[in-house]
Design a protein around this motif. Structure first.
Motif, PDB file in Angstrom:
ATOM      1  N   ALA A  65       5.446  13.197  -6.768  1.00 27.26           N
ATOM      2  CA  ALA A  65       4.559  12.049  -6.559  1.00 27.26           C
ATOM      3  C   ALA A  65       4.817  11.351  -5.236  1.00 27.26           C
ATOM      4  CB  ALA A  65       4.690  11.063  -7.727  1.00 27.26           C
ATOM      5  N   MET A  66       6.000  10.776  -5.072  1.00 28.14           N
ATOM      6  CA  MET A  66       6.278  10.047  -3.836  1.00 28.14           C
ATOM      7  C   MET A  66       6.336  10.962  -2.616  1.00 28.14           C
ATOM      8  SD  MET A  66       9.196   7.221  -2.928  1.00 28.14           S
ATOM      9  CE  MET A  66       8.307   5.915  -3.797  1.00 28.14           C
ATOM     10  N   PRO A  67       7.011  12.143  -2.675  1.00 22.71           N
ATOM     11  CA  PRO A  67       7.006  13.028  -1.500  1.00 22.71           C
ATOM     12  C   PRO A  67       5.617  13.428  -1.023  1.00 22.71           C
ATOM     13  CG  PRO A  67       8.711  13.722  -3.026  1.00 22.71           C
ATOM     14  CD  PRO A  67       7.918  12.646  -3.713  1.00 22.71           C
ATOM     15  N   LEU A  68       4.671  13.614  -1.961  1.00 22.29           N
ATOM     16  CA  LEU A  68       3.322  14.001  -1.537  1.00 22.29           C
ATOM     17  C   LEU A  68       2.621  12.868  -0.793  1.00 22.29           C
ATOM     18  CD1 LEU A  68       1.935  16.084  -4.553  1.00 22.29           C
ATOM     19  CD2 LEU A  68       2.470  16.893  -2.241  1.00 22.29           C
ATOM     20  N   TYR A  69       2.803  11.634  -1.266  1.00 22.37           N
ATOM     21  CA  TYR A  69       2.236  10.497  -0.539  1.00 22.37           C
ATOM     22  C   TYR A  69       2.854  10.396   0.847  1.00 22.37           C
ATOM     23  CZ  TYR A  69      -0.339   8.577  -4.530  1.00 22.37           C
ATOM     24  OH  TYR A  69      -1.239   8.386  -5.545  1.00 22.37           O
ATOM     25  N   GLN A  70       4.162  10.604   0.919  1.00 27.38           N
ATOM     26  CA  GLN A  70       4.842  10.560   2.219  1.00 27.38           C
ATOM     27  C   GLN A  70       4.401  11.723   3.109  1.00 27.38           C
ATOM     28  OE1 GLN A  70       8.939  10.412   0.639  1.00 27.38           O
ATOM     29  NE2 GLN A  70       9.134   8.416   1.602  1.00 27.38           N
ATOM     30  N   LEU A  71       4.111  12.870   2.487  1.00 26.15           N
ATOM     31  CA  LEU A  71       3.669  14.029   3.266  1.00 26.15           C
ATOM     32  C   LEU A  71       2.325  13.746   3.932  1.00 26.15           C
ATOM     33  CD1 LEU A  71       4.489  16.995   3.905  1.00 26.15           C
ATOM     34  CD2 LEU A  71       2.983  17.674   2.030  1.00 26.15           C
ATOM     35  N   VAL A  72       1.437  13.076   3.224  1.00 27.83           N
ATOM     36  CA  VAL A  72       0.147  12.704   3.818  1.00 27.83           C
ATOM     37  C   VAL A  72       0.378  11.847   5.056  1.00 27.83           C
ATOM     38  CG1 VAL A  72      -2.000  11.426   3.453  1.00 27.83           C
ATOM     39  CG2 VAL A  72      -1.087  12.854   1.617  1.00 27.83           C
TER      40      VAL A  72
END
Length: 539
Positions: free
Chosen positions: A257-264
């Protein structure tokens, strides 16, 4: 295994997990002192990519393997779990090597996608730190499998101890290498950050060494279990891994969840900021996705602790179709979660400037962005717990749908919001994405359990009133203190401002909660002194 041993194991695992996360929060403060925002920016670029690749490479293995092994151990089919262990070691070794090669070889491709030409960091700097962190992928997937195997045997000590040792080794190497490079050898910042990210590999070596020691010390006992094996099941590798994938998929997405938001943000933030004409995008990126995020993770860690302890009870009540108990468990969990998370996140937002100054150093941009970012912890905390509930009622696919919806909104909204608002636009897009995921999860819980949110809603409204009173009190204190204890003058002044303001805010919140009997309804069964004689029937 007896109930007391199960509880002891759960306590050990929870304690180890929490201690590991606390260490993961604490180290960032001396790290900031050594490398500043520029170093944090470089470090975050590497670690966001590493986190995403690692989540995919491990595929939710620890919990999935734990569930699989425990299931077949309960049937006295111990050989099935051992078969998974042997083949899993090979599979995770291959997965680790492949993921390492992908991240290592594609690092030069990722670099120009992350930063703009002419940035204060070069493409080579980004490539270096990504490649240095990629080495950890060679070991961590294997380590995850071994942890899951031990947990499946209801042995939580190996996971807990290895997590803490891994984190300690990583932090000691990280801070030690950065200090030596920056202050002793007078090396470059990219070199220091490269070694800092390589600390993940050093930590993995230490954690794996602990697990290997546990394996050899307990192998005799594990082998005796094979002698009790019924041997009535011959499960093929295809069937075995199909079952593992079904167990693992939800955990992969929740962990992402959080890594994907950060990846964006990693692949779009700097580009959009440059197009919109904003400067210092690198500093803003580091604050949002590293330094500010570490502070915001404090209330989220509390929510994660709830999620870890919630799943078994929810599962038991759902399977036994005990609707009354299930409703009470979920209602109490949501209320306690909101009761603790709301003031923590709102308080951190109000005290964004002093908090950033106290933990790092005075920085106007840092305090401003933390004020925006702290409230996003509220929907993320709720997402974490609702995802656990959906796992408990075997409707985890809706967690995946909710996360996909949230990430989709983040992707769509990031450009216009950053373009219009600047760095805080990224935070708003993240908050909207998390909220959409929460709405999806809450809808699914309502649909499949018939849960009545009315009492949670009423109590939340009451908490909101108390939070408003807290906000007013803290603002008044901040105004009074601002004249003679300016937090911009130093860390000590910032700490004093936070201590006094937080004490006043917490005092107001808890006093109102006590007088209204809210504390009694939420915690009276655990803390009898909170019970008050009252003729009221409820809130």
């Amino acid at each position: 295994m007896s109930t007391s041993n199960i509880l002891r194991g759960t306590f050990i695992l929870t304690l180890g997990t929490m201690l590991s996360r606390v260490l993961g929060l604490v180290y960032i403060f001396p790290f900031y002192t050594l490398v500043g925002k520029s170093g944090g920016e470089l470090y975050t670029y590497a670690y966001v990519l590493y986190s995403v690749v690692l989540s995919v490479a491990t595929m939710g293995v620890p919990l999935a393997v734990s569930k699989f092994v425990a299931k077949y151990n309960a049937l006295d089919e111990y050989a099935v779990g051992r078969k998974l262990f042997r083949s899993g070691i090979l599979l995770m070794s291959i997965t680790g090597i492949v993921s390492f090669l992908v991240l290592y070889l594609l690092a030069p491709v990722f670099s120009p996608m992350i930063i703009n030409e002419g940035s204060k960091h070069s493409y080579d700097d980004i490539t270096l730190v990504i490649r240095m962190v990629s080495f950890a992928l060679l070991l961590v997937p294997v380590m995850s499998l071994i942890r899951g195997f031990f947990q499946g045997h209801e042995s939580m000590g190996p996971t807990a101890v290895s997590q803490v040792v891994e984190q300690l080794a990583r932090i000691i190497f990280l801070l030690g290498s950065v200090y030596i490079i920056m202050n002793v050898t007078k090396g470059s910042l990219p070199t220091a950050i490269g070694y800092a990210t390589f600390g993940a590999f050093i930590g993995a070596v230490a954690g794996l060494a602990i697990l290997i020691w546990y394996w050899f010390s307990r192998k005799k006992h594990l082998d005796t279990l094979l002698e009790k094996d019924k041997g009535t099941m011959d499960i093929s590798y295809k069937e075995m891994y199909k079952e593992i994938v079904l167990y693992a998929a939800p955990f992969v997405f929740v962990g992402l969840a959080m890594p994907l938001y950060q990846l964006v943000d990693t692949f779009s933030f700097n580009k959009i900021m440059a197009m919109a004409g904003y400067d210092n995008s690198g500093d803003a990126f580091a604050i949002i996705n590293n330094y500010g995020q570490k502070l915001v993770m404090i209330p989220i860690t509390l929510a994660t602790a709830f999620a870890l302890s919630l799943l078994p009870a929810i599962t038991r009540s759902f399977i036994s179709n005990d609707q009354d108990v299930l409703q009470r468990q979920m209602s109490k969990t949501f209320q306690i979660l909101l009761y603790l998370t709301l003031p923590a996140c709102i308080g951190l937002s109000i005290l964004g400037g002093p908090a950033y100054a106290a933990f790092y150093s005075y920085d106007e941009l840092g305090g401003y962005l933390l004020t925006w970012y702290a409230p996003t912890a509220i929907p993320l905390a709720i997402f974490t717990v609702t995802a656990s509930v959906l796992q408990g009622i075997n409707r985890q696919k809706y967690t995946v749908y909710g996360l996909a919806l949230g990430i989709g909104l983040k992707l769509v909204l990031n450009f216009p919001l950053i373009f219009l608002m600047g760095a805080e636009g990224s935070i708003v897009a993240t908050g909207i994405g998390y909220t959409a995921s929460v709405v999806m999860n809450l809808w699914a819980i309502k649909k499949y359990t018939g849960f009545d949110y009315s009492i949670v809603f009423r109590r939340t409204m009451l908490m909101t009133i108390f939070n408003i009173a807290m906000i007013v009190g803290v603002f008044i204190v901040l105004q009074l203190l601002g004249g003679f204890i300016p937090y911009s003058d130093g860390r000590l002044q910032a700490i004093i401002v936070i201590f006094i303001s937080a004490a006043v805010g917490a005092g107001i919140y808890f006093f109102l909660s006590y007088r209204s009997n809210l504390l009694m309804y939420l915690f009276g069964n655990r803390f009898p002194f909170l019970n008050r004689k009252t003729g009221e029937r409820g809130l």
